[in-house]
Scaffold this motif. Structure first.
Motif, PDB file in Angstrom:
ATOM      1  N   ARG A  57       8.381  -0.859   6.877  1.00 41.13           N
ATOM      2  CA  ARG A  57       8.728  -1.365   5.547  1.00 41.13           C
ATOM      3  C   ARG A  57       7.795  -2.476   5.079  1.00 41.13           C
ATOM      4  O   ARG A  57       7.252  -2.429   3.978  1.00 41.13           O
ATOM      5  N   ASN A  58       7.606  -3.502   5.920  1.00 45.76           N
ATOM      6  CA  ASN A  58       6.789  -4.645   5.501  1.00 45.76           C
ATOM      7  C   ASN A  58       5.333  -4.259   5.267  1.00 45.76           C
ATOM      8  O   ASN A  58       4.727  -4.639   4.261  1.00 45.76           O
ATOM      9  N   ALA A  59       4.777  -3.469   6.203  1.00 49.55           N
ATOM     10  CA  ALA A  59       3.377  -3.074   6.068  1.00 49.55           C
ATOM     11  C   ALA A  59       3.166  -2.200   4.848  1.00 49.55           C
ATOM     12  O   ALA A  59       2.201  -2.376   4.089  1.00 49.55           O
ATOM     13  N   THR A  60       4.074  -1.248   4.633  1.00 52.58           N
ATOM     14  CA  THR A  60       3.939  -0.341   3.496  1.00 52.58           C
ATOM     15  C   THR A  60       4.059  -1.086   2.172  1.00 52.58           C
ATOM     16  O   THR A  60       3.246  -0.893   1.255  1.00 52.58           O
ATOM     17  N   LEU A  61       5.058  -1.945   2.069  1.00 55.11           N
ATOM     18  CA  LEU A  61       5.251  -2.674   0.817  1.00 55.11           C
ATOM     19  C   LEU A  61       4.137  -3.693   0.579  1.00 55.11           C
ATOM     20  O   LEU A  61       3.761  -3.945  -0.573  1.00 55.11           O
ATOM     21  N   SER A  62       3.606  -4.279   1.635  1.00 54.61           N
ATOM     22  CA  SER A  62       2.497  -5.221   1.466  1.00 54.61           C
ATOM     23  C   SER A  62       1.282  -4.508   0.888  1.00 54.61           C
ATOM     24  O   SER A  62       0.589  -5.031   0.001  1.00 54.61           O
ATOM     25  N   GLN A  63       1.019  -3.296   1.390  1.00 48.56           N
ATOM     26  CA  GLN A  63      -0.105  -2.517   0.870  1.00 48.56           C
ATOM     27  C   GLN A  63       0.129  -2.138  -0.586  1.00 48.56           C
ATOM     28  O   GLN A  63      -0.775  -2.260  -1.434  1.00 48.56           O
ATOM     29  N   LYS A  64       1.344  -1.692  -0.907  1.00 48.47           N
ATOM     30  CA  LYS A  64       1.674  -1.320  -2.283  1.00 48.47           C
ATOM     31  C   LYS A  64       1.525  -2.517  -3.215  1.00 48.47           C
ATOM     32  O   LYS A  64       0.983  -2.415  -4.323  1.00 48.47           O
ATOM     33  N   ALA A  65       2.022  -3.664  -2.758  1.00 45.40           N
ATOM     34  CA  ALA A  65       1.965  -4.863  -3.588  1.00 45.40           C
ATOM     35  C   ALA A  65       0.525  -5.256  -3.888  1.00 45.40           C
ATOM     36  O   ALA A  65       0.183  -5.620  -5.024  1.00 45.40           O
TER      37      ALA A  65
ATOM     38  N   CYS B 114      -2.096  -3.254  -3.993  1.00 46.24           N
ATOM     39  CA  CYS B 114      -2.648  -2.278  -4.943  1.00 46.24           C
ATOM     40  C   CYS B 114      -2.188  -2.588  -6.367  1.00 46.24           C
ATOM     41  O   CYS B 114      -2.972  -2.506  -7.317  1.00 46.24           O
ATOM     42  N   LEU B 115      -0.908  -2.931  -6.502  1.00 52.01           N
ATOM     43  CA  LEU B 115      -0.362  -3.192  -7.833  1.00 52.01           C
ATOM     44  C   LEU B 115      -0.944  -4.473  -8.437  1.00 52.01           C
ATOM     45  O   LEU B 115      -1.202  -4.529  -9.649  1.00 52.01           O
ATOM     46  N   ILE B 116      -1.152  -5.473  -7.598  1.00 48.68           N
ATOM     47  CA  ILE B 116      -1.761  -6.713  -8.082  1.00 48.68           C
ATOM     48  C   ILE B 116      -3.181  -6.449  -8.579  1.00 48.68           C
ATOM     49  O   ILE B 116      -3.610  -6.957  -9.626  1.00 48.68           O
TER      50      ILE B 116
ATOM     51  N   THR C   9       1.705  -9.572 -13.153  1.00 47.67           N
ATOM     52  CA  THR C   9       2.441  -9.291 -14.389  1.00 47.67           C
ATOM     53  C   THR C   9       3.840  -8.786 -14.073  1.00 47.67           C
ATOM     54  O   THR C   9       4.147  -8.395 -12.943  1.00 47.67           O
ATOM     55  N   ALA C  10       4.684  -8.792 -15.085  1.00 45.95           N
ATOM     56  CA  ALA C  10       6.057  -8.303 -14.928  1.00 45.95           C
ATOM     57  C   ALA C  10       6.046  -6.820 -14.576  1.00 45.95           C
ATOM     58  O   ALA C  10       6.886  -6.351 -13.788  1.00 45.95           O
ATOM     59  N   LYS C  11       5.117  -6.063 -15.156  1.00 50.03           N
ATOM     60  CA  LYS C  11       5.053  -4.629 -14.867  1.00 50.03           C
ATOM     61  C   LYS C  11       4.725  -4.389 -13.402  1.00 50.03           C
ATOM     62  O   LYS C  11       5.316  -3.502 -12.761  1.00 50.03           O
ATOM     63  N   ALA C  12       3.787  -5.171 -12.866  1.00 45.87           N
ATOM     64  CA  ALA C  12       3.417  -5.006 -11.465  1.00 45.87           C
ATOM     65  C   ALA C  12       4.610  -5.278 -10.555  1.00 45.87           C
ATOM     66  O   ALA C  12       4.877  -4.526  -9.611  1.00 45.87           O
ATOM     67  N   GLU C  13       5.350  -6.337 -10.838  1.00 50.91           N
ATOM     68  CA  GLU C  13       6.503  -6.669  -9.996  1.00 50.91           C
ATOM     69  C   GLU C  13       7.606  -5.625 -10.144  1.00 50.91           C
ATOM     70  O   GLU C  13       8.279  -5.279  -9.169  1.00 50.91           O
ATOM     71  N   GLN C  14       7.781  -5.095 -11.350  1.00 45.79           N
ATOM     72  CA  GLN C  14       8.792  -4.052 -11.553  1.00 45.79           C
ATOM     73  C   GLN C  14       8.480  -2.822 -10.712  1.00 45.79           C
ATOM     74  O   GLN C  14       9.359  -2.263 -10.048  1.00 45.79           O
TER      75      GLN C  14
ATOM     76  N   SER D 242       2.915 -13.208  -1.238  1.00 36.58           N
ATOM     77  CA  SER D 242       1.661 -13.016  -0.508  1.00 36.58           C
ATOM     78  C   SER D 242       0.680 -12.172  -1.316  1.00 36.58           C
ATOM     79  O   SER D 242      -0.526 -12.434  -1.322  1.00 36.58           O
ATOM     80  N   ALA D 243       1.215 -11.145  -2.007  1.00 32.78           N
ATOM     81  CA  ALA D 243       0.355 -10.290  -2.830  1.00 32.78           C
ATOM     82  C   ALA D 243      -0.252 -11.093  -3.980  1.00 32.78           C
ATOM     83  O   ALA D 243      -1.424 -10.903  -4.338  1.00 32.78           O
ATOM     84  N   LYS D 244       0.509 -11.995  -4.557  1.00 32.67           N
ATOM     85  CA  LYS D 244       0.006 -12.825  -5.652  1.00 32.67           C
ATOM     86  C   LYS D 244      -1.113 -13.746  -5.158  1.00 32.67           C
ATOM     87  O   LYS D 244      -2.120 -13.956  -5.850  1.00 32.67           O
ATOM     88  N   LYS D 245      -0.960 -14.265  -3.950  1.00 34.23           N
ATOM     89  CA  LYS D 245      -2.010 -15.109  -3.370  1.00 34.23           C
ATOM     90  C   LYS D 245      -3.270 -14.289  -3.105  1.00 34.23           C
ATOM     91  O   LYS D 245      -4.394 -14.762  -3.303  1.00 34.23           O
ATOM     92  N   PHE D 246      -3.059 -13.036  -2.666  1.00 29.45           N
ATOM     93  CA  PHE D 246      -4.184 -12.120  -2.466  1.00 29.45           C
ATOM     94  C   PHE D 246      -4.916 -11.903  -3.792  1.00 29.45           C
ATOM     95  O   PHE D 246      -6.154 -11.925  -3.863  1.00 29.45           O
TER      96      PHE D 246
END
Length: 347
Positions: free
Chosen positions: A182-190, A192-194, A200-205, A229-233
């Protein structure tokens, strides 16, 4: 029709019974009628005792449709509506014992159960999550029948039918993100979205929508930490000299949208299709020269050999990330999930 297993009780109409010892392998109309004739469950439980805590496995997901969402008969659903919601999916139907009967002062209406064969599931939480996905896809399924220990009353003269399909429903549902990934997959997705949408609100949604596939779900605190963490990236990559903000260039997703890799026959979901997509996507900056058996990359006004194929490999990773982000924009849910599964294989 893919065979599936039902477990019968030795009684009918007994809501207090918890024992379901008799195995019936459903593979045709005759065995389906046999299984539906007694109270039954669709999972194997320890010592044959129905309980979510004793869930062992299931190869079938049952869903209820009682049409209690409306008193207008024009709104009532039939099995054919389920077919339309899950095109190409194989499942069986049995009308319930109260089908077209008045009940609790309400008019008679269609009531039926759907039985979806699936690959064997051994986790009750995953089983429940898949039921919830089905109900989200077809909201007329009973939202109160999502537990892993659901039983169904048998009917005296079962009215049953099969709807043949080339797929099972687990092949078209969104792929679940299970514990351990879960953590690794969502970190990668986050990440990519950033890169695609910025902070942005769309990215977080979109990130939150991806997180909804986690089983068991991550806490809000964990999700907030991953997103932070994704925002810092995003802030780090924004400091690079070659960084271009998302709103200032033709984004990878927009470029892929013009190529339609989810439906374009040129980019069939195969090794050949993937190589064509890579070649067309990067044709202005990356090319393979057969005579020299080497990749060449364009930069600084000239083409140069890509020693060790290092830059080409980086472009491959970049395209794989772009495909995942693009997939999230596909409106058709079934097509989106199928393309996401394909994209996952390209990583």
């Amino acid at each position: 029709m893919r065979p599936f297993t039902i477990y019968n009780a030795e009684c009918t109409g007994n809501a207090r019974n918890c024992q379901y010892p008799t195995e019936v392998i459903v593979q045709d109309i005759s065995t389906l009628q046999q299984a539906m004739g007694r109270d039954h469950v669709c999972a194997k439980y320890r010592d044959d005792r129905r309980s979510a805590a004793d869930f062992q496995w299931s190869g079938c997901i049952p869903m209820d449709c009682d049409n209690d969402h409306s008193e207008d008969s024009a709104d009532w659903k039939q099995p054919e509506d389920v077919v339309a919601a899950f095109p190409g999916v194989s499942f069986a139907v049995c009308y319930s014992r109260n089908h077209m009967k008045e009940k609790n002062g309400k008019a008679a209406r269609p009531k039926f159960h759907c039985y979806f064969p699936v690959e064997r599931i051994t986790d009750s939480k995953v089983y429940t999550a898949m039921k919830q996905q089905l109900q989200k896809r077809f909201p007329w399924f009973d939202a109160n029948a999502m537990d892993a220990a659901r039983f169904y009353f048998g009917t005296k003269e079962p009215q049953v039918m099969f709807f043949a399909g080339e797929k099972t429903v687990d092949q078209v549902l969104p792929e679940l993100i299970t514990a351990g990934s879960r953590n690794a997959t969502l970190s990668q997705k986050a990440g990519c979205l950033i890169k695609r949408y910025g902070d942005t609100a769309k990215a977080e949604q979109l990130f939150r929508e991806e997180a909804a596939r986690c089983v068991p779900p991550l806490s809000d605190q964990e999700l907030d930490s991953i997103w932070s963490s994704a925002k810092k990236f995003g802030q780090r990559i924004a400091q690079r000299e070659d960084y271009i903000p998302p709103d200032q260039f033709n984004t990878p997703a927009e470029k892929l949208a013009a190529m339609h890799p989810e439906s374009n026959r040129r980019y069939a979901w195969s090794d050949i299709g993937a190589s064509r997509l890579f070649a067309d996507y990067y044709k202005d900056i990356v090319r393979f020269v057969p005579e020299r058996k080497s990749w060449y990359c364009y930069g600084g006004g000239a083409w140069s050999a890509d020693v060790g194929n290092l830059r080409a490999m980086e472009y491959c990773k970049e395209l794989a990330d772009a495909m995942i982000v693009y997939a999230l924009s596909i409106e058709d849910e079934q097509r989106r999930q199928e393309f996401l599964k394909y994209c996952g294989k390209q990583k």
